[in-house]
Scaffold this motif. Structure first.
Motif, mmCIF file in Angstrom:
data_model
loop_
_atom_site.group_PDB
_atom_site.id
_atom_site.type_symbol
_atom_site.label_atom_id
_atom_site.label_comp_id
_atom_site.label_asym_id
_atom_site.label_seq_id
_atom_site.Cartn_x
_atom_site.Cartn_y
_atom_site.Cartn_z
ATOM 1 N N LEU A 84 0.861 -1.187 0.000
ATOM 2 C CA LEU A 84 0.000 0.000 0.000
ATOM 3 C C LEU A 84 0.895 1.233 0.000
ATOM 4 O O LEU A 84 1.871 1.296 0.758
ATOM 5 N N VAL A 85 0.560 2.180 -0.870
ATOM 6 C CA VAL A 85 1.234 3.474 -0.822
ATOM 7 C C VAL A 85 0.160 4.558 -0.751
ATOM 8 O O VAL A 85 -0.803 4.530 -1.527
ATOM 9 N N VAL A 86 0.302 5.441 0.203
ATOM 10 C CA VAL A 86 -0.582 6.599 0.269
ATOM 11 C C VAL A 86 0.080 7.694 -0.557
ATOM 12 O O VAL A 86 1.240 8.050 -0.311
ATOM 13 N N ASN A 87 -0.612 8.156 -1.564
ATOM 14 C CA ASN A 87 -0.076 9.182 -2.451
ATOM 15 C C ASN A 87 -1.107 10.287 -2.644
ATOM 16 O O ASN A 87 -2.309 10.031 -2.556
ATOM 17 N N ASP A 88 -0.640 11.458 -2.944
ATOM 18 C CA ASP A 88 -1.553 12.559 -3.244
ATOM 19 C C ASP A 88 -1.757 12.583 -4.759
ATOM 20 O O ASP A 88 -0.832 12.923 -5.500
ATOM 21 N N ILE A 89 -2.937 12.192 -5.186
ATOM 22 C CA ILE A 89 -3.207 12.104 -6.626
ATOM 23 C C ILE A 89 -4.237 13.161 -6.995
ATOM 24 O O ILE A 89 -5.190 13.376 -6.260
ATOM 25 N N ASN A 90 -4.035 13.748 -8.156
ATOM 26 C CA ASN A 90 -5.032 14.689 -8.647
ATOM 27 C C ASN A 90 -6.306 13.956 -9.012
ATOM 28 O O ASN A 90 -6.259 12.847 -9.507
ATOM 29 N N GLY A 91 -7.421 14.595 -8.792
ATOM 30 C CA GLY A 91 -8.669 14.014 -9.273
ATOM 31 C C GLY A 91 -9.480 13.361 -8.185
ATOM 32 O O GLY A 91 -9.006 13.074 -7.098
ATOM 33 N N ASN A 92 -10.705 13.107 -8.555
ATOM 34 C CA ASN A 92 -11.711 12.605 -7.638
ATOM 35 C C ASN A 92 -11.641 11.083 -7.572
ATOM 36 O O ASN A 92 -12.549 10.392 -8.001
ATOM 37 N N ILE A 93 -10.515 10.575 -7.045
ATOM 38 C CA ILE A 93 -10.306 9.131 -7.032
ATOM 39 C C ILE A 93 -10.000 8.702 -5.593
ATOM 40 O O ILE A 93 -9.290 9.399 -4.868
ATOM 41 N N LEU A 94 -10.592 7.577 -5.181
ATOM 42 C CA LEU A 94 -10.413 7.123 -3.795
ATOM 43 C C LEU A 94 -9.114 6.325 -3.661
ATOM 44 O O LEU A 94 -8.290 6.597 -2.800
ATOM 45 N N GLY A 95 -8.985 5.359 -4.536
ATOM 46 C CA GLY A 95 -7.801 4.514 -4.526
ATOM 47 C C GLY A 95 -7.916 3.517 -5.654
ATOM 48 O O GLY A 95 -8.953 3.452 -6.310
ATOM 49 N N PHE A 96 -6.858 2.761 -5.893
ATOM 50 C CA PHE A 96 -6.918 1.747 -6.938
ATOM 51 C C PHE A 96 -5.859 0.693 -6.685
ATOM 52 O O PHE A 96 -4.938 0.896 -5.882
ATOM 53 N N GLU A 97 -6.009 -0.422 -7.413
ATOM 54 C CA GLU A 97 -5.027 -1.494 -7.309
ATOM 55 C C GLU A 97 -4.373 -1.674 -8.660
ATOM 56 O O GLU A 97 -5.043 -1.673 -9.687
ATOM 57 N N SER A 98 -3.071 -1.757 -8.648
ATOM 58 C CA SER A 98 -2.333 -1.982 -9.883
ATOM 59 C C SER A 98 -1.973 -3.463 -9.923
ATOM 60 O O SER A 98 -1.112 -3.929 -9.187
ATOM 61 N N ASP A 99 -2.690 -4.205 -10.772
ATOM 62 C CA ASP A 99 -2.652 -5.658 -10.689
ATOM 63 C C ASP A 99 -1.289 -6.250 -11.013
ATOM 64 O O ASP A 99 -0.898 -7.244 -10.418
ATOM 65 N N SER A 100 -0.556 -5.638 -11.932
ATOM 66 C CA SER A 100 0.737 -6.211 -12.319
ATOM 67 C C SER A 100 1.742 -6.139 -11.170
ATOM 68 O O SER A 100 2.742 -6.842 -11.168
ATOM 69 N N GLU A 101 1.480 -5.282 -10.194
ATOM 70 C CA GLU A 101 2.417 -5.136 -9.072
ATOM 71 C C GLU A 101 1.810 -5.523 -7.733
ATOM 72 O O GLU A 101 2.484 -5.413 -6.703
ATOM 73 N N SER A 102 0.552 -5.949 -7.722
ATOM 74 C CA SER A 102 -0.172 -6.183 -6.473
ATOM 75 C C SER A 102 0.009 -4.991 -5.533
ATOM 76 O O SER A 102 0.276 -5.149 -4.344
ATOM 77 N N SER A 103 -0.085 -3.808 -6.102
ATOM 78 C CA SER A 103 0.114 -2.631 -5.256
ATOM 79 C C SER A 103 -1.144 -1.769 -5.224
ATOM 80 O O SER A 103 -1.836 -1.596 -6.240
ATOM 81 N N ILE A 104 -1.430 -1.290 -4.044
ATOM 82 C CA ILE A 104 -2.637 -0.502 -3.804
ATOM 83 C C ILE A 104 -2.237 0.942 -3.547
ATOM 84 O O ILE A 104 -1.295 1.199 -2.785
ATOM 85 N N THR A 105 -2.923 1.853 -4.199
ATOM 86 C CA THR A 105 -2.688 3.274 -3.937
ATOM 87 C C THR A 105 -3.921 3.834 -3.249
ATOM 88 O O THR A 105 -5.042 3.605 -3.700
ATOM 89 N N LEU A 106 -3.708 4.511 -2.158
ATOM 90 C CA LEU A 106 -4.796 5.211 -1.470
ATOM 91 C C LEU A 106 -4.556 6.697 -1.674
ATOM 92 O O LEU A 106 -3.445 7.192 -1.441
ATOM 93 N N ASN A 107 -5.584 7.409 -2.129
ATOM 94 C CA ASN A 107 -5.431 8.839 -2.376
ATOM 95 C C ASN A 107 -5.542 9.638 -1.075
ATOM 96 O O ASN A 107 -6.589 9.628 -0.419
ATOM 97 N N ALA A 108 -4.460 10.318 -0.731
ATOM 98 C CA ALA A 108 -4.457 11.152 0.479
ATOM 99 C C ALA A 108 -5.567 12.201 0.401
ATOM 100 O O ALA A 108 -6.179 12.547 1.421
ATOM 101 N N GLY A 109 -5.851 12.676 -0.819
ATOM 102 C CA GLY A 109 -6.915 13.672 -1.000
ATOM 103 C C GLY A 109 -8.269 13.127 -0.584
ATOM 104 O O GLY A 109 -9.105 13.846 -0.033
ATOM 105 N N TYR A 110 -8.489 11.838 -0.822
ATOM 106 C CA TYR A 110 -9.743 11.208 -0.390
ATOM 107 C C TYR A 110 -9.804 11.158 1.141
ATOM 108 O O TYR A 110 -10.831 11.491 1.741
ATOM 109 N N VAL A 111 -8.698 10.758 1.759
ATOM 110 C CA VAL A 111 -8.663 10.678 3.228
ATOM 111 C C VAL A 111 -8.974 12.051 3.817
ATOM 112 O O VAL A 111 -9.733 12.187 4.780
#
Ligand SMILES: *[C@@H]1O[C@H](CO)[C@@H](O)[C@H](O)[C@H]1NC(C)=O
Ligand SMILES: *[C@@H]1O[C@H](CO)[C@@H](O)[C@H](O)[C@H]1NC(C)=O
Ligand SMILES: *[C@@H]1O[C@H](CO)[C@@H](O)[C@H](O)[C@H]1NC(C)=O
Ligand SMILES: *[C@@H]1O[C@H](CO)[C@@H](O)[C@H](O)[C@H]1NC(C)=O
Length: 235
Positions: A84-111
């Motif tokens: 899991l990586v918490v990142n500040d991403i532009n846009g109205n996005i909560l989070g996503f999973e990148s399947d090729s890396e089994s990595s999850i991004t959580l948008n700090a902006g959503y939090v």
């Protein structure tokens, strides 16, 4: 316990986050947005240590739903690691999973935008994203049947008790393939009629999705099941 702590401290040095290993999978979390308001809120109200624990629990929960008691039954995570990586991403996005890396991004902006309980909502989101790591069939790509994968991820979230207040109500929606909560409630209905439906559906998705999956498992075409479902809730 010592072994666990050693892992934790070693990884603190490496990724400035936390890690723990369970069932042969290494769970890692790092906050890459600690200087933003959402990232600070994540550190104060959630924390990387808690995220590691939740991703591990969510994985065991998902394997249970998928009836994957043996390691050999499970889909492998990339490098046997879920990140899991918490990142500040532009846009109205909560989070996503990148399947090729089994990595999850959580948008700090959503939090930062959360008005309810951060713990419950972020945990629910992690259950959804962790399901993507373990579910079969995402090679069925161009995301042609993305709705079924999103529906299953939200079904697991629902069964874990983390349906958030912003979801549609059961019976709402105009089609079973709307995805997310619309599909999750419908899958919940089907699984209620035939317990283990989602387990078998996930298994069949190894070969990609087809409407025939519903007919084969439920004994009724998906259109008919959807009509029954809508009728149950008054159309
Ligand atoms: C951390 O954030 C920086 C700046 O936003 C970004 O360039 C970098 O890719 C991020 N690192 C990870 C691991 O996501
Ligand atoms: C947070 O809220 C602001 C203001 O309403 C909005 O512009 C932004 O897109 C939201 N961010 C996320 C990730 O939802
Ligand atoms: C996926 O999309 C590409 C480009 O849009 C297309 O050429 C290809 O046929 C698609 N594959 C499938 C399996 O639909
Ligand atoms: C779960 O797995 C067990 C053992 O392989 C099997 O007997 C059972 O039918 C499975 N249940 C479902 C719902 O697939």
């Amino acid at each position: 316990m010592m072994k666990h702590l050693t892992t934790v401290f070693a990884s603190l040095l490496v990724v400035a986050g936390l890690a723990a290993t369970a069932a042969g999978v290494r769970f890692e979390a790092a906050n890459n947005a600690s200087t933003t308001p959402g990232g600070q809120r994540f550190d104060e109200e959630y924390g990387v240590g808690y995220a590691v624990q939740v991703m591990s629990e969510a994985s065991f929960f998902t394997w249970k739903i998928f009836n994957q008691t043996e390691l050999a039954d499970r889909r492998a995570a990339m490098d046997d690691r879920v990140k899991l990586v918490v990142n500040d991403i532009n846009g109205n996005i909560l989070g996503f999973e990148s399947d090729s890396e089994s990595s999850i991004t959580l948008n700090a902006g959503y939090v930062n935008n959360i008005t309810g309980d951060v713990r419950t909502l972020v945990t629910g989101l992690l259950y959804h994203e962790v399901t993507h790591v373990w579910q079969w069939g995402q090679q069925d790509t161009n995301w042609t049947h993305g709705w079924v994968y999103e529906g299953i991820a939200d079904f697991v979230r629902l069964r874990a008790g983390y349906a958030p207040p912003y979801w549609v109500q059961p019976g709402e929606g105009s089609s079973w393939d709307a995805g997310y909560s619309v599909t999750a409630w419908f899958l919940d209905y089907c699984d209620g009629l035939r317990p283990g439906f989602v387990t078998v559906l996930n298994e069949r998705l190894k070969d990609g999705y087809s409407d025939d999956d519903f007919l084969q498992i439920m004994g009724k075409p998906v259109q008919e099941l959807w009509r029954d479902y809508k009728a149950k809730y008054g159309g």
